[in-house]
Design a protein around this motif. Structure first.
Motif, PDB file in Angstrom:
ATOM      1  N   MET A 112       0.860  -1.192   0.000  1.00 44.52           N
ATOM      2  CA  MET A 112       0.000   0.000   0.000  1.00 44.52           C
ATOM      3  C   MET A 112       0.892   1.237   0.000  1.00 44.52           C
ATOM      4  N   ASP A 113       0.578   2.194  -0.884  1.00 50.82           N
ATOM      5  CA  ASP A 113       1.336   3.443  -0.887  1.00 50.82           C
ATOM      6  C   ASP A 113       0.586   4.529  -0.119  1.00 50.82           C
ATOM      7  N   TYR A 114      -0.285   4.120   0.756  1.00 52.36           N
ATOM      8  CA  TYR A 114      -1.034   5.029   1.621  1.00 52.36           C
ATOM      9  C   TYR A 114      -1.322   4.288   2.924  1.00 52.36           C
ATOM     10  N   PHE A 115      -1.799   5.028   3.899  1.00 51.14           N
ATOM     11  CA  PHE A 115      -2.281   4.422   5.137  1.00 51.14           C
ATOM     12  C   PHE A 115      -3.806   4.418   5.120  1.00 51.14           C
ATOM     13  N   TYR A 116      -4.376   3.572   5.944  1.00 50.00           N
ATOM     14  CA  TYR A 116      -5.834   3.454   6.017  1.00 50.00           C
ATOM     15  C   TYR A 116      -6.271   3.580   7.461  1.00 50.00           C
ATOM     16  N   LYS A 117      -7.396   4.252   7.638  1.00 50.94           N
ATOM     17  CA  LYS A 117      -8.004   4.329   8.972  1.00 50.94           C
ATOM     18  C   LYS A 117      -9.504   4.160   8.828  1.00 50.94           C
ATOM     19  N   ASN A 118     -10.057   3.190   9.515  1.00 46.48           N
ATOM     20  CA  ASN A 118     -11.505   3.062   9.566  1.00 46.48           C
ATOM     21  C   ASN A 118     -11.975   3.854  10.777  1.00 46.48           C
ATOM     22  N   ALA A 119     -12.635   4.969  10.530  1.00 43.88           N
ATOM     23  CA  ALA A 119     -13.019   5.864  11.623  1.00 43.88           C
ATOM     24  C   ALA A 119     -14.380   5.520  12.207  1.00 43.88           C
ATOM     25  N   GLU A 120     -15.046   4.513  11.635  1.00 42.02           N
ATOM     26  CA  GLU A 120     -16.406   4.225  12.104  1.00 42.02           C
ATOM     27  C   GLU A 120     -16.629   2.764  12.466  1.00 42.02           C
ATOM     28  N   GLY A 121     -15.633   1.909  12.255  1.00 41.34           N
ATOM     29  CA  GLY A 121     -15.877   0.505  12.545  1.00 41.34           C
ATOM     30  C   GLY A 121     -14.615  -0.238  12.951  1.00 41.34           C
ATOM     31  N   ASP A 122     -14.803  -1.207  13.858  1.00 38.45           N
ATOM     32  CA  ASP A 122     -13.730  -2.166  14.135  1.00 38.45           C
ATOM     33  C   ASP A 122     -13.703  -3.153  12.975  1.00 38.45           C
ATOM     34  N   GLU A 123     -12.544  -3.659  12.667  1.00 36.98           N
ATOM     35  CA  GLU A 123     -12.426  -4.624  11.578  1.00 36.98           C
ATOM     36  C   GLU A 123     -11.794  -5.914  12.108  1.00 36.98           C
ATOM     37  N   VAL A 124     -12.346  -7.025  11.661  1.00 33.44           N
ATOM     38  CA  VAL A 124     -11.742  -8.333  11.916  1.00 33.44           C
ATOM     39  C   VAL A 124     -11.387  -8.915  10.557  1.00 33.44           C
ATOM     40  N   LEU A 125     -10.099  -9.140  10.344  1.00 33.56           N
ATOM     41  CA  LEU A 125      -9.656  -9.788   9.110  1.00 33.56           C
ATOM     42  C   LEU A 125      -9.418 -11.258   9.424  1.00 33.56           C
ATOM     43  N   PHE A 126     -10.046 -12.147   8.672  1.00 33.32           N
ATOM     44  CA  PHE A 126      -9.705 -13.563   8.791  1.00 33.32           C
ATOM     45  C   PHE A 126      -8.840 -13.907   7.579  1.00 33.32           C
ATOM     46  N   ILE A 127      -7.591 -14.281   7.864  1.00 29.27           N
ATOM     47  CA  ILE A 127      -6.626 -14.517   6.791  1.00 29.27           C
ATOM     48  C   ILE A 127      -6.780 -15.967   6.311  1.00 29.27           C
TER      49      ILE A 127
END
Ligand SMILES: [Fe+2]
Length: 395
Positions: A112-127
């Motif tokens: 990624m050539d940027y950063f990401y912020k979710n300002a409204e939700g928690d995220e669960v990534l299942f890899i």
């Protein structure tokens, strides 16, 4: 989760903490549920409030189908190798309500050539497939196949994945995602539950980036990505401490609970959010009562929709259900084992299945992005006995 710290912090909160040049570090309290939930204190080199530009927002979000008929849904995503270009554009939300959304994400670009912020939700990534490193303000976190990566809202991060198959299930929650309340004692410590603190992997290496330049952070909020530009790296922390941080928990570290007769789905619960739960179905012994029926009973969800994501196991012998399939069994109509599978399950000793279940207590809608994956034969698959179904394990 529990108290953790990395880097340098002052002995007392909200006191003078000075940089080598004599200026103050900039303290930032990151707190959930107002000031009542878990929180961490972050110590920045630069003020986190100092931005260079806030560009025009870009629409970003799914379109839900509100008049989809009441029927069981099978979404077959098994043949998908890439769902888009990068980490954000590759997110395909398939099912959603106001409490959570369920997406698949298989980006072609691994960095990624940027950063990401979710300002409204928690995220669960299942890899499901993939390996890499999540780098956030809280430090580096290894990302491995089988991991749940839990990222509280407002954490600024990027993920770099290594080459190879990449398939991520993303559950985004409008509420904090937590460990299961009944697994914890009154002070929050995990009891004799299917996992404990030793299974939780916190960020292990703080990254303090003092570089200047232009740094893009894409902030997700209310259906838009808001591009923010900083003239310093957002990874400018010298230390932090608290309970709020991203962490990893491997589904392979979930210890299943078994019994003489069929165990109900709550025994598989792994996380909780407001109006939904996340459960892990892992390899385990089947029921050992001499007359046990390992296959689940027919089941009417009175007040929940039930989503299963099939990761590994013998469900592949079932017509249409493959590695990477989703099923949605909505509340209001019964579901259960396919014809012939109950008798066939008797005597089975163990299962090697691996699946993630999301039960929601309000109905889910499919999205327009889900349409291409819908298996039209699935709603009638309990009626058609000609094909020889062979499913025994899922609830
Ligand atoms: Fe069920």
């Amino acid at each position: 989760m529990y108290y953790h710290r990395l880097g340098k912090i002052p002995p007392k909160r909200h006191t003078q903490f000075r940089q080598p040049d004599g200026s103050l570090y900039k303290e930032e309290l990151v707190s959930s549920e107002g000031f009542s939930g878990i929180y961490s204190n972050l110590y920045h080199i630069h003020p986190p409030t100092r931005i260079k530009a806030a560009d025009d927002p870009i629409a970003f979000g799914p379109k839900r189908i509100e008049d989809y008929s009441l029927r069981h849904i099978h979404l077959n995503t098994s043949n998908v190798t890439a769902t888009g270009d990068d980490y954000l554009s590759a997110r395909k939300v398939l099912l959603m309500n106001n409490d959570c959304s369920i997406s698949i994400c298989s980006p072609r670009k691994r960095t990624m050539d940027y950063f990401y912020k979710n300002a409204e939700g928690d995220e669960v990534l299942f890899i499901h497939d993939g390996k890499g490193t999540l780098t956030s303000q809280f430090g580096k976190l290894d990302v491995r196949q089988g991991d749940y990566i839990v990222i509280p809202r407002t954490v600024i991060y990027k993920i770099e994945f290594e080459a190879g198959p990449l398939r991520v299930l993303i559950i985004e929650a409008a509420s904090p995602v937590e460990t299961v309340k009944r697994y914890r004692n009154q002070l929050g410590q995990l009891l004799d539950s299917p996992y404990c603190e030793r299974d939780i992997r916190p960020p292990h290496e703080l990254v303090t980036d003092t570089s200047k330049g232009e740094f893009l952070i894409k902030i997700k909020k209310q259906g838009y990505l808001h591009p923010y530009r900083y003239d310093h790296s957002p990874l400018d922390l010298v230390g932090w401490d608290g309970f709020l941080w991203p962490y990893a928990f491997s589904i392979h570290d979930f210890e299943p609970i078994t019994g003489r007769v069929h165990q109900p789905p709550p025994t598989h619960q792994t996380f909780q959010g407001r109006n939904f739960v996340i459960c892990s179905f892992v390899p385990r012994l089947f029921d050992y009562h001499p007359l046990a029926i390992p296959a689940p009973y027919n089941h009417s969800n009175i007040d929940s929709d039930e989503v299963l994501y099939y990761a590994e196991g013998n469900f592949m012998s079932r017509r249409g259900i493959e590695r990477g399939s989703f099923t949605l069994h909505p509340g209001g109509i019964p579901h259960g084992p396919h014809p012939g599978t109950v008798e066939k399950s008797i005597g089975a000793k163990e299962t090697h299945e691996l699946a993630v279940m999301i039960d929601t207590f309000h109905p889910l809608w499919p999205t327009t992005d889900a349409l291409e994956f819908i298996d039209p034969k699935y709603p009638m698959s309990w009626t058609d006995q000609a094909e020889g179904f062979n499913e025994v394990n899922t609830p």
